[in-house]
Design a protein around this motif. Structure first.
Motif, PDB file in Angstrom:
ATOM      1  N   ALA A 261     -37.081  40.602-116.572  1.00 40.31           N
ATOM      2  CA  ALA A 261     -36.328  41.306-116.411  1.00 40.31           C
ATOM      3  C   ALA A 261     -35.453  41.718-117.797  1.00 40.31           C
ATOM      4  CB  ALA A 261     -35.557  41.803-115.602  1.00 40.31           C
ATOM      5  N   GLU A 262     -34.939  40.422-118.376  1.00 36.43           N
ATOM      6  CA  GLU A 262     -34.501  40.355-119.620  1.00 36.43           C
ATOM      7  C   GLU A 262     -34.616  40.683-120.827  1.00 36.43           C
ATOM      8  OE1 GLU A 262     -34.036  38.207-117.236  1.00 36.43           O
ATOM      9  OE2 GLU A 262     -31.967  38.191-116.041  1.00 36.43           O
ATOM     10  N   TRP A 263     -36.215  40.589-121.122  1.00 32.81           N
ATOM     11  CA  TRP A 263     -36.607  40.647-122.146  1.00 32.81           C
ATOM     12  C   TRP A 263     -36.994  42.024-122.511  1.00 32.81           C
ATOM     13  CZ3 TRP A 263     -42.114  37.866-119.804  1.00 32.81           C
ATOM     14  CH2 TRP A 263     -41.608  36.260-119.717  1.00 32.81           C
ATOM     15  N   PHE A 264     -36.813  43.135-121.451  1.00 32.93           N
ATOM     16  CA  PHE A 264     -37.596  44.287-121.796  1.00 32.93           C
ATOM     17  C   PHE A 264     -35.397  45.017-122.153  1.00 32.93           C
ATOM     18  CE2 PHE A 264     -40.447  42.897-119.855  1.00 32.93           C
ATOM     19  CZ  PHE A 264     -41.730  43.619-120.875  1.00 32.93           C
ATOM     20  N   ASP A 265     -35.414  46.184-122.549  1.00 30.44           N
ATOM     21  CA  ASP A 265     -34.143  46.650-122.122  1.00 30.44           C
ATOM     22  C   ASP A 265     -34.530  47.702-121.189  1.00 30.44           C
ATOM     23  OD1 ASP A 265     -31.667  48.698-123.354  1.00 30.44           O
ATOM     24  OD2 ASP A 265     -32.758  50.267-122.719  1.00 30.44           O
ATOM     25  N   GLN A 266     -33.126  48.081-119.941  1.00 30.39           N
ATOM     26  CA  GLN A 266     -32.807  47.505-119.119  1.00 30.39           C
ATOM     27  C   GLN A 266     -33.135  49.717-118.451  1.00 30.39           C
ATOM     28  OE1 GLN A 266     -33.007  46.301-115.459  1.00 30.39           O
ATOM     29  NE2 GLN A 266     -33.614  48.588-114.577  1.00 30.39           N
ATOM     30  N   GLN A 267     -32.694  50.351-119.258  1.00 28.76           N
ATOM     31  CA  GLN A 267     -32.656  51.494-119.257  1.00 28.76           C
ATOM     32  C   GLN A 267     -34.186  52.165-119.916  1.00 28.76           C
ATOM     33  OE1 GLN A 267     -30.020  52.979-122.475  1.00 28.76           O
ATOM     34  NE2 GLN A 267     -28.554  53.897-120.367  1.00 28.76           N
ATOM     35  N   ARG A 268     -35.171  51.451-120.670  1.00 31.66           N
ATOM     36  CA  ARG A 268     -36.307  51.680-120.826  1.00 31.66           C
ATOM     37  C   ARG A 268     -37.330  51.055-119.284  1.00 31.66           C
ATOM     38  NH1 ARG A 268     -37.471  50.070-127.362  1.00 31.66           N
ATOM     39  NH2 ARG A 268     -35.966  51.226-127.870  1.00 31.66           N
ATOM     40  N   MET A 269     -36.785  50.279-119.105  1.00 32.57           N
ATOM     41  CA  MET A 269     -37.603  50.351-117.572  1.00 32.57           C
ATOM     42  C   MET A 269     -37.383  51.280-116.803  1.00 32.57           C
ATOM     43  SD  MET A 269     -39.678  47.928-116.508  1.00 32.57           S
ATOM     44  CE  MET A 269     -39.778  46.593-117.105  1.00 32.57           C
ATOM     45  N   ASP A 270     -35.853  51.512-116.773  1.00 33.30           N
ATOM     46  CA  ASP A 270     -35.840  52.475-115.671  1.00 33.30           C
ATOM     47  C   ASP A 270     -36.374  54.034-116.004  1.00 33.30           C
ATOM     48  OD1 ASP A 270     -34.547  50.340-113.797  1.00 33.30           O
ATOM     49  OD2 ASP A 270     -32.618  51.796-114.857  1.00 33.30           O
ATOM     50  N   LEU A 271     -36.329  53.814-116.893  1.00 33.83           N
ATOM     51  CA  LEU A 271     -36.811  55.511-117.504  1.00 33.83           C
ATOM     52  C   LEU A 271     -38.863  55.510-117.798  1.00 33.83           C
ATOM     53  CD1 LEU A 271     -35.622  56.259-121.073  1.00 33.83           C
ATOM     54  CD2 LEU A 271     -35.753  57.256-118.882  1.00 33.83           C
ATOM     55  N   LEU A 272     -39.064  53.796-117.821  1.00 38.95           N
ATOM     56  CA  LEU A 272     -40.871  53.902-117.682  1.00 38.95           C
ATOM     57  C   LEU A 272     -41.188  53.938-116.130  1.00 38.95           C
ATOM     58  CD1 LEU A 272     -43.304  52.399-118.240  1.00 38.95           C
ATOM     59  CD2 LEU A 272     -42.938  50.543-117.908  1.00 38.95           C
ATOM     60  N   ARG A 273     -40.576  53.519-115.630  1.00 32.92           N
ATOM     61  CA  ARG A 273     -40.605  53.497-113.813  1.00 32.92           C
ATOM     62  C   ARG A 273     -40.658  54.952-113.632  1.00 32.92           C
ATOM     63  NH1 ARG A 273     -36.309  53.122-110.919  1.00 32.92           N
ATOM     64  NH2 ARG A 273     -35.191  51.277-111.282  1.00 32.92           N
ATOM     65  N   HIS A 274     -39.282  56.273-113.792  1.00 31.32           N
ATOM     66  CA  HIS A 274     -39.699  56.868-113.751  1.00 31.32           C
ATOM     67  C   HIS A 274     -40.804  58.181-114.401  1.00 31.32           C
ATOM     68  CE1 HIS A 274     -37.972  61.258-113.604  1.00 31.32           C
ATOM     69  NE2 HIS A 274     -37.567  61.404-115.072  1.00 31.32           N
ATOM     70  N   HIS A 275     -40.893  57.495-115.579  1.00 21.88           N
ATOM     71  CA  HIS A 275     -42.357  58.641-115.384  1.00 21.88           C
ATOM     72  C   HIS A 275     -43.629  58.171-115.298  1.00 21.88           C
ATOM     73  CE1 HIS A 275     -39.859  58.940-119.521  1.00 21.88           C
ATOM     74  NE2 HIS A 275     -39.556  60.036-119.295  1.00 21.88           N
ATOM     75  N   VAL A 276     -43.930  57.079-114.784  1.00 25.99           N
ATOM     76  CA  VAL A 276     -44.977  56.766-113.855  1.00 25.99           C
ATOM     77  C   VAL A 276     -45.055  57.603-112.139  1.00 25.99           C
ATOM     78  CG1 VAL A 276     -45.622  54.478-112.337  1.00 25.99           C
ATOM     79  CG2 VAL A 276     -45.514  54.111-115.086  1.00 25.99           C
ATOM     80  N   LEU A 277     -43.951  57.326-112.132  1.00 27.05           N
ATOM     81  CA  LEU A 277     -43.423  58.004-110.980  1.00 27.05           C
ATOM     82  C   LEU A 277     -43.873  59.855-111.304  1.00 27.05           C
ATOM     83  CD1 LEU A 277     -40.154  56.857-108.942  1.00 27.05           C
ATOM     84  CD2 LEU A 277     -42.781  56.873-108.023  1.00 27.05           C
ATOM     85  N   LEU A 278     -43.724  60.596-112.249  1.00 27.48           N
ATOM     86  CA  LEU A 278     -43.383  61.675-112.671  1.00 27.48           C
ATOM     87  C   LEU A 278     -44.996  61.848-113.420  1.00 27.48           C
ATOM     88  CD1 LEU A 278     -41.921  64.416-113.806  1.00 27.48           C
ATOM     89  CD2 LEU A 278     -41.829  63.350-115.404  1.00 27.48           C
TER      90      LEU A 278
END
Length: 399
Positions: A261-278
């Motif tokens: 998980a440290e390879w990626f910015d946590q906020q961007r990962m949260d946004l990716l999950r949110h956008h995939v769901l959306l």
């Protein structure tokens, strides 16, 4: 109408109907949008809408449109499963291995036994076991479906309850992470094809080498490049797993599980999950709904769903309460943790889709499992929120 026009009508229905129900009905407390989308998928499927309006259903959800929707759904769910793999926190679980191991083991093992018992009952009736399933595959598959915890949806619900970043939320993530690994390991066992075992072993060996090289490469890349390489890695792993007979979802999970998980910015990962769901997951929910059937009778499906829900809830709570006794938790702690780990929805639906793809369960069993997953997820927030309000100090208590 042309296929693009029909496809766009289907997409309009997919995105508008659940959102309107969720927003106008104000269901968020007991049924988050993802749950409403799953329910809408069932209603829009052949068992409800297709039966009530067969001509309309055949027009909108014709084979060409369904094929297009399935392609989007496959990629959506692969992304989602990869994110779930990335979000596994096995380092913290290892740091607290006694407490995490006892809790995760009992939280998974007890409902698995209860669910396997329910599956054994279903073996006595026609229409529930899949055409290509051996007895042990059916029993273990249904048992594991009752034991699953949906890590991504658990994260969403804990954010809603404002406990995700608290010590309690981090503990629960450790338990769910260990269970997630076990779930996919059991799935790989169920899907093991002894006629193609050479291919499967070749894939696992090649994956181990490729993962070692991949883990050496990723830290050397700029972060913006890591996102692109991760998608290439996802597609390659999913292809390899499906080619070997393990199913592309197993490959998608493995692709995410070897990433840090440290390879990626946590906020961007949260946004990716949110956008995939959306943006794309609603298509998966609809494609899931299109696979539901009630051929053995609606009452029978609902009765089996209730049996599976009972096995799942009682088994999960019993296992976590036993862990609480062994670890001497504070009063009320086991109940909160047990209900949060009861969250199912997406991961169980993905798991059940794979079992259906491989003809280990029938369409009727799939429908019952789908109803069970929705019901168990809808119970989570109404059961947990009042308990957290009474036990405020529990949220901040570390293990």
């Amino acid at each position: 109408m042309s296929t693009p026009e029909t496809f766009l009508i289907a997409m309009t229905i997919i995105f508008s109907v659940p959102w309107l129900i969720w927003r106008l009905g104000r269901t968020d407390y007991y049924a988050p949008l993802v749950v409403v989308q799953i329910l809408a998928g069932i209603v829009l499927g052949p068992g409800v809408l297709g039966r009530a309006f067969p001509d309309y259903y055949a027009l909108v959800f014709n084979p060409a449109v369904v094929q297009s929707l399935n392609g989007i759904a496959w990629w959506a769910v692969m992304l989602f499963v990869m994110i779930a793999g990335i979000e596994l926190d096995l380092k913290k679980a290892w740091a607290h291995r006694r407490e995490s191991g006892i809790t995760a083991g009992l939280a998974l093992g007890t409902p698995l036994l209860f669910g396997a018992g329910a599956a054994a009952v279903l073996l006595g009736f026609d229409g529930w076991r899949g055409e290509r399933a051996m007895t042990w595959q059916f029993v273990l598959g249904v048992g594991m479906a009752c034991a699953v915890t949906a890590l991504p949806i658990l994260i969403l619900l804990m954010e809603k309850l404002e406990v995700l970043r608290q010590p309690l939320g981090q503990r629960i993530l450790r338990y769910a992470s260990l269970d997630d690994v076990a779930i996919w390991g059991v799935l790989a066992l169920i899907l093991m094809d002894w006629e193609r075992v050479g291919r499967q072993l070749a894939f696992l060996a090649a994956f181990a080498v490729a993962a070692w090289l991949y883990r050496r490469l990723m830290p050397r890349l700029a972060e913006r490049d890591r996102w692109y390489v991760a998608l290439i890695w996802l597609a390659a792993c999913a292809f390899g797993a499906d080619w070997s007979g393990l199913h592309f979802m197993v490959g998608a999970f493995l692709a995410g599980a070897v990433m840090d998980a440290e390879w990626f910015d946590q906020q961007r990962m949260d946004l990716l999950r949110h956008h995939v769901l959306l943006v794309v997951m609603p298509v998966f929910f609809l494609s899931t709904g299109l696979r539901t059937t009630w051929n053995v009778g609606g009452e029978a499906v609902f009765l089996v769903a209730a049996l599976l829900l009972l096995a799942s809830v009682v088994g999960k709570l019993a296992g976590v309460h036993l862990a609480g006794r062994i670890l001497r938790w504070a009063p009320g702690e086991a109940s909160v943790i047990g209900w949060l780990l009861q969250t199912k929805a997406l991961i169980m639906i993905i798991f059940s889709n794979i079992l259906l793809d491989k003809a280990i369960i029938s369409s009727e069993t799939f429908t019952a499992l789908l109803l069970m997953a929705v019901a168990s997820t809808m119970l989570t927030v109404p059961r947990v929120a009042p308990k957290l309000a009474r036990l405020g100090a529990l949220v901040r208590r570390a293990a």
